[in-house]
Design an enzyme around this catalytic site. Structure first.
Site, mmCIF file in Angstrom:
data_model
loop_
_atom_site.group_PDB
_atom_site.id
_atom_site.type_symbol
_atom_site.label_atom_id
_atom_site.label_comp_id
_atom_site.label_asym_id
_atom_site.label_seq_id
_atom_site.Cartn_x
_atom_site.Cartn_y
_atom_site.Cartn_z
ATOM 1 N N LEU A 138 0.861 -1.172 0.000
ATOM 2 C CA LEU A 138 0.000 0.000 0.000
ATOM 3 C C LEU A 138 0.905 1.231 0.000
ATOM 4 C CD1 LEU A 138 -2.637 -0.968 2.743
ATOM 5 C CD2 LEU A 138 -2.932 -1.080 0.269
ATOM 6 N N ASP A 139 0.453 2.299 -0.635
ATOM 7 C CA ASP A 139 1.233 3.529 -0.627
ATOM 8 C C ASP A 139 1.399 4.043 0.804
ATOM 9 O OD1 ASP A 139 1.251 3.375 -3.373
ATOM 10 O OD2 ASP A 139 -0.414 4.775 -3.638
ATOM 11 N N LYS A 140 2.395 4.885 1.011
ATOM 12 C CA LYS A 140 2.721 5.408 2.348
ATOM 13 C C LYS A 140 1.487 5.944 3.066
ATOM 14 C CE LYS A 140 5.198 9.228 4.550
ATOM 15 N NZ LYS A 140 5.956 10.476 4.307
ATOM 16 N N THR A 142 -1.775 5.550 2.125
ATOM 17 C CA THR A 142 -2.996 4.745 1.994
ATOM 18 C C THR A 142 -3.069 3.840 3.219
ATOM 19 O OG1 THR A 142 -2.915 4.773 -0.424
ATOM 20 C CG2 THR A 142 -4.210 3.025 0.602
ATOM 21 N N ARG A 237 -5.287 5.597 -7.697
ATOM 22 C CA ARG A 237 -5.047 7.034 -7.797
ATOM 23 C C ARG A 237 -4.916 7.461 -9.264
ATOM 24 N NH1 ARG A 237 0.056 7.655 -4.037
ATOM 25 N NH2 ARG A 237 -0.295 9.881 -4.428
#
Length: 323
Positions: A138-140, A142, A237
């Site tokens: 997961l992104d930082k 998210t 995104r």
């Protein structure tokens, strides 16, 4: 320390004529094809006692295959005592609920302080698993659910399930603009042509499919639910930005603040100060990689998104009453 492994198996008659790399992928299916091929080329595989390093050699059936190799520890990463919100854990896997501001894997600019460092501290034996068992990221900023494998076989099977699209990942998000209906985005994603840290819809990129549905309408925003078929970097995104409905707070992909006409000072301040993409991995469903049991996990939407949703809901109701 590296873990020494030695495995032996016999080529089946049904594998007559297969290439050696294909045959060992069937015989030692707890490991990925790419890893097995690396070991083969490195001289770690013997056929009837003779080292063979050529993947294209054909098997006839009945040969004894011996694999002697090492599972390298993730020694270059440091174990760190960082908090992990563990939703589920057994001998083979663990599921965590990742908060915002928590990078998953060390990289440029983030050498430590990551989920991987925390996993190495929580369960030191996970050092024997590539990437400390991380299956997907997961992104930082998210938030939400991630599954992590504690053993090599569990990781191999989960990665395979992910590739076969047998892991269901559902997200909640707040998008900018009024979306009329749900749908699907089937657009490949690759590196952005000029901004090298970002991704973009790119016909030369990798296939990417995102399903979305409208959960709630607000005056200038929409609460949505999304399901991933694929797992490209920044996929949701990028796809929402492509639809011209970037996520609230996602400045990198065009999510600049949009204030509803006549909004209260409180709501205006909340929208302007929302400083991360409004995206949360809310549900994860998959078959257990060892037992085969179907597992389903849910993570409550975090407080910042709950507060924003409620504020947008109140704003919408107030303005309906005034119309």
């Amino acid at each position: 320390m590296a873990q020494q492994i030695e495995l032996t198996s016999t080529v089946k008659d049904s594998q007559l004529g297969q290439r050696l790399d294909q045959a060992i992928a069937e015989l030692f299916s707890d490991f990925s094809r790419s890893r097995l091929k690396e070991w083969l080329v490195a001289g770690k595989v013997q056929v009837d006692g003779t080292v063979i390093t050529k993947p294209r050699v054909k098997v006839m059936g009945g040969e004894q295959i011996t694999l002697q190799a090492e599972l390298e520890d993730e020694e270059r990463w440091e174990a760190q005592d960082l908090p992990l919100d563990i939703v589920y854990e057994d001998d083979d896997i663990l599921v965590i609920n990742k908060p915002r501001d928590f990078v998953v894997h060390p990289g440029a600019g983030t050498p430590d302080g990551t989920v991987l460092n925390a996993l190495l501290h929580h369960y030191p034996a996970i050092a024997e698993v590539p990437r400390a068992g991380i299956v997907h990221r997961l992104d930082k900023d998210t938030t939400g659910l991630m599954v992590v494998a504690k053993t090599v076989p569990a990781q191999t099977r989960l990665v395979r399930a992910l590739q076969k699209r047998n892991i269901t990942r559902e997200y909640e998000a707040i998008a900018i603009g009024k979306m009329t209906a749900g749908g699907m985005v089937d657009k490949p994603i690759g590196r952005h042509s000029t901004k090298r840290t970002l991704m973009a819809v790119n016909e030369l990129g990798k296939p990417a499919v995102t399903h979305y549905r409208v959960a709630e309408h607000f005056r200038e925003h929409t609460r949505i639910r999304l399901r991933l078929e694929t797992g490209r970097t920044h996929q949701i995104r990028v796809h929402m930005s492509y639809l011209q409905h970037p996520l609230l707070g996602d400045i990198a992909y065009g999510g600049r603040a949009r204030i509803p006409r006549g909004a209260s000072e409180e709501l205006t301040a909340m929208i302007r100060s929302f400083d991360r993409q409004a995206l949360h991995a809310v549900m994860l469903k998959f078959e257990h990689p060892v037992t085969g049991e179907e597992l389903e996990f849910h993570a409550p939407v975090p407080d910042d998104m709950v507060a924003m949703t409620e504020a947008l809901r109140v704003d919408t109701q107030l303005n309906k009453e005034e119309e």
